[in-house]
Design an enzyme around this catalytic site. Structure first.
Site, PDB file in Angstrom:
ATOM      1  NE  ARG A 113      29.815  43.922  42.691  1.00  0.00           N
ATOM      2  CZ  ARG A 113      28.896  43.977  41.690  1.00  0.00           C
ATOM      3  NH1 ARG A 113      27.796  42.999  41.661  1.00  0.00           N
ATOM      4  NH2 ARG A 113      29.008  44.797  40.875  1.00  0.00           N
ATOM      5  CE1 TYR A 129      39.486  36.605  34.957  1.00  0.00           C
ATOM      6  CE2 TYR A 129      41.069  37.747  36.275  1.00  0.00           C
ATOM      7  CZ  TYR A 129      40.058  37.786  35.304  1.00  0.00           C
ATOM      8  OH  TYR A 129      39.479  38.971  34.988  1.00  0.00           O
ATOM      9  CE  LYS A 133      43.920  45.640  41.991  1.00  0.00           C
ATOM     10  NZ  LYS A 133      42.798  46.462  42.440  1.00  0.00           N
ATOM     11  CG  HIS A 156      38.348  48.107  37.901  1.00  0.00           C
ATOM     12  ND1 HIS A 156      39.189  47.144  37.663  1.00  0.00           N
ATOM     13  CD2 HIS A 156      37.193  47.292  38.859  1.00  0.00           C
ATOM     14  CE1 HIS A 156      38.403  45.813  37.759  1.00  0.00           C
ATOM     15  NE2 HIS A 156      37.232  46.004  38.389  1.00  0.00           N
TER      16      HIS A 156
HETATM   17  O1  FEC Z   1      40.608  45.955  46.474  1.00  0.00           O
HETATM   18  C1  FEC Z   1      39.574  45.482  46.114  1.00  0.00           C
HETATM   19  O2  FEC Z   1      38.599  45.451  46.418  1.00  0.00           O
HETATM   20  C2  FEC Z   1      39.651  45.285  44.489  1.00  0.00           C
HETATM   21  C3  FEC Z   1      38.769  43.970  44.196  1.00  0.00           C
HETATM   22  C4  FEC Z   1      38.460  43.984  42.591  1.00  0.00           C
HETATM   23  C5  FEC Z   1      38.998  43.100  41.805  1.00  0.00           C
HETATM   24  C6  FEC Z   1      38.571  43.343  40.554  1.00  0.00           C
HETATM   25  C7  FEC Z   1      38.784  42.662  39.318  1.00  0.00           C
HETATM   26  C8  FEC Z   1      38.021  42.811  38.068  1.00  0.00           C
HETATM   27  N1  FEC Z   1      36.980  43.180  37.829  1.00  0.00           N
HETATM   28  C9  FEC Z   1      36.503  43.116  36.656  1.00  0.00           C
HETATM   29  C10 FEC Z   1      35.416  43.494  36.127  1.00  0.00           C
HETATM   30  C11 FEC Z   1      34.473  44.138  36.638  1.00  0.00           C
HETATM   31  C12 FEC Z   1      33.400  44.733  36.031  1.00  0.00           C
HETATM   32  C13 FEC Z   1      32.606  45.984  36.898  1.00  0.00           C
HETATM   33  C14 FEC Z   1      33.584  45.895  37.908  1.00  0.00           C
HETATM   34  C15 FEC Z   1      33.501  46.882  38.927  1.00  0.00           C
HETATM   35  C16 FEC Z   1      34.124  46.831  40.200  1.00  0.00           C
HETATM   36  C17 FEC Z   1      33.839  47.822  41.192  1.00  0.00           C
HETATM   37  C18 FEC Z   1      34.760  47.347  42.427  1.00  0.00           C
HETATM   38  C19 FEC Z   1      35.670  46.111  41.930  1.00  0.00           C
HETATM   39  N2  FEC Z   1      35.137  45.882  40.408  1.00  0.00           N
HETATM   40 FE1  FEC Z   1      36.051  44.690  38.985  1.00  0.00          FE
HETATM   41  N3  FEC Z   1      37.529  44.181  40.453  1.00  0.00           N
HETATM   42  C20 FEC Z   1      37.592  44.631  41.952  1.00  0.00           C
HETATM   43  C21 FEC Z   1      36.552  45.479  42.467  1.00  0.00           C
HETATM   44  N4  FEC Z   1      34.584  45.046  37.653  1.00  0.00           N
HETATM   45  C22 FEC Z   1      34.783  47.648  43.692  1.00  0.00           C
HETATM   46  C23 FEC Z   1      32.661  48.655  41.388  1.00  0.00           C
HETATM   47  C24 FEC Z   1      31.628  48.389  42.380  1.00  0.00           C
HETATM   48  C25 FEC Z   1      30.951  46.936  41.929  1.00  0.00           C
HETATM   49  O3  FEC Z   1      30.403  46.974  40.920  1.00  0.00           O
HETATM   50  O4  FEC Z   1      31.254  45.903  42.645  1.00  0.00           O
HETATM   51  C26 FEC Z   1      31.337  46.380  36.647  1.00  0.00           C
HETATM   52  C27 FEC Z   1      30.324  45.847  37.514  1.00  0.00           C
HETATM   53  C28 FEC Z   1      28.959  46.436  37.173  1.00  0.00           C
HETATM   54  O5  FEC Z   1      28.793  47.486  37.469  1.00  0.00           O
HETATM   55  O6  FEC Z   1      27.840  45.620  36.950  1.00  0.00           O
HETATM   56  C29 FEC Z   1      32.818  44.329  34.734  1.00  0.00           C
HETATM   57  C30 FEC Z   1      37.384  42.202  36.091  1.00  0.00           C
HETATM   58  C31 FEC Z   1      38.403  41.888  37.113  1.00  0.00           C
HETATM   59  C32 FEC Z   1      39.928  41.335  36.871  1.00  0.00           C
HETATM   60  C33 FEC Z   1      40.672  41.873  35.845  1.00  0.00           C
HETATM   61  C34 FEC Z   1      41.404  43.188  36.115  1.00  0.00           C
HETATM   62  O7  FEC Z   1      41.209  43.459  37.210  1.00  0.00           O
HETATM   63  O8  FEC Z   1      42.058  43.767  35.334  1.00  0.00           O
HETATM   64  C35 FEC Z   1      37.408  41.487  34.547  1.00  0.00           C
HETATM   65  C36 FEC Z   1      40.424  42.329  42.127  1.00  0.00           C
END
Ligand code: FEC
Length: 235
Positions: A113, A129, A133, A156
């Site tokens: 990351r 994009y 929040k 998520h």
């Molecule tokens: O407060 C925060 O730190 C939130 C930051 C954050 C945003 C966000 C938006 C999106 N994500 C999308 C796709 C994926 C996919 C995986 C995934 C996993 C995570 C994890 C965290 C995280 N996401 Fe996220 N996402 C944010 C944070 N997201 C924490 C779990 C740990 C990690 O993997 O880093 C699966 C990844 C994998 O395991 O390979 C795919 C998408 C968006 C934008 C759309 C939405 O939020 O609806 C798409 C902001």
């Protein structure tokens, strides 16, 4: 040369969305890329890198996603790109980060990351994009207790992992740096993987109640020389 300006951990990420002009010179844009990455070692995580994509639609012709530890080097890249005749019509600045909800992740995944090696093999469909929040009167992410936010983000992440192999996401932090709180860069095998992933995640409470989105940019990743040729920049 100014002294390097680097984040304590991680890398600066500068997305430049550009339009081609009659003055754009391919050689000068390629030279800007060479200067950005020059003297860096390919396998050093602190290296400067460029992802280039040909964009679809009226918003931009190319996206140049430059990233690395030194913000001065990113700034110089921007200067050279403008000198090469590209018109920067939009941009986004963010930093790589490990989300507070991912603190328990294995070190190797945290490193991926903070110091990503992009673009990923075989995932040439590209989308960017910005998002934040919500801080509304009813739904305010920032007044939720940590346990609630953690539960929502775990949900998520669980949904996100169903896209393993199809979509690679890079979420980079921009609170206090740019207009939204994160930049979301997605790399996918097929364009419909991008659509499917974003669509599905919108049903997760973390997004359905709390996500606000900026403009979407979509295109195809390729070598910079090929991107320039595809968007009509002469040699
Ligand atoms: O407060 C925060 O730190 C939130 C930051 C954050 C945003 C966000 C938006 C999106 N994500 C999308 C796709 C994926 C996919 C995986 C995934 C996993 C995570 C994890 C965290 C995280 N996401 Fe996220 N996402 C944010 C944070 N997201 C924490 C779990 C740990 C990690 O993997 O880093 C699966 C990844 C994998 O395991 O390979 C795919 C998408 C968006 C934008 C759309 C939405 O939020 O609806 C798409 C902001």
């Amino acid at each position: 040369m100014s002294q390097a300006m680097s984040p304590t951990d991680g890398l600066g990420v500068l997305h430049l969305f550009c339009k081609v002009t009659p003055l754009t010179e391919a050689k000068a844009v390629l030279e800007a890329e060479r200067t950005l990455v020059e003297s860096d070692e390919g396998d050093d995580p602190h290296t400067h890198r460029l992802v280039a994509a040909a964009m679809l639609g009226h918003k931009a012709d190319v996206c140049l996603m430059a990233y690395g530890p030194d913000l001065w080097r990113l700034r110089r890249f921007q200067t050279e790109v403008v000198r090469a005749g590209l018109d920067v019509v939009d941009s986004y600045l963010s930093l790589t980060e490990v989300s507070e909800y991912a603190a328990g992740m294995p070190e190797e995944r945290k490193r991926a990351r903070l110091y990503p090696v992009l673009p990923p093999d075989g995932k040439r469909a590209f989308c960017f994009y910005p998002m934040s929040k919500r801080r509304g009167e009813t739904d305010n992410w920032y007044t939720l207790p940590y346990e609630d936010r953690e539960r929502l983000m775990l949900g998520h992440g669980k949904t996100g992992r169903t896209y393993a192999g199809r979509v690679l996401q890079l979420v980079t932090g921009s609170t206090g740096l740019d207009d939204f709180e994160w930049g979301v860069t997605l790399f996918a095998v097929h364009p419909d993987d991008l659509k499917d992933c974003v669509h599905t995640m919108r049903y997760d409470e973390a997004s359905s109640r709390f996500a606000e989105f900026g403009p979407f940019y979509t295109g195809m990743v390729a070598e910079l020389a090929d991107v320039l040729a595809e968007v009509g920049v002469a040699d």
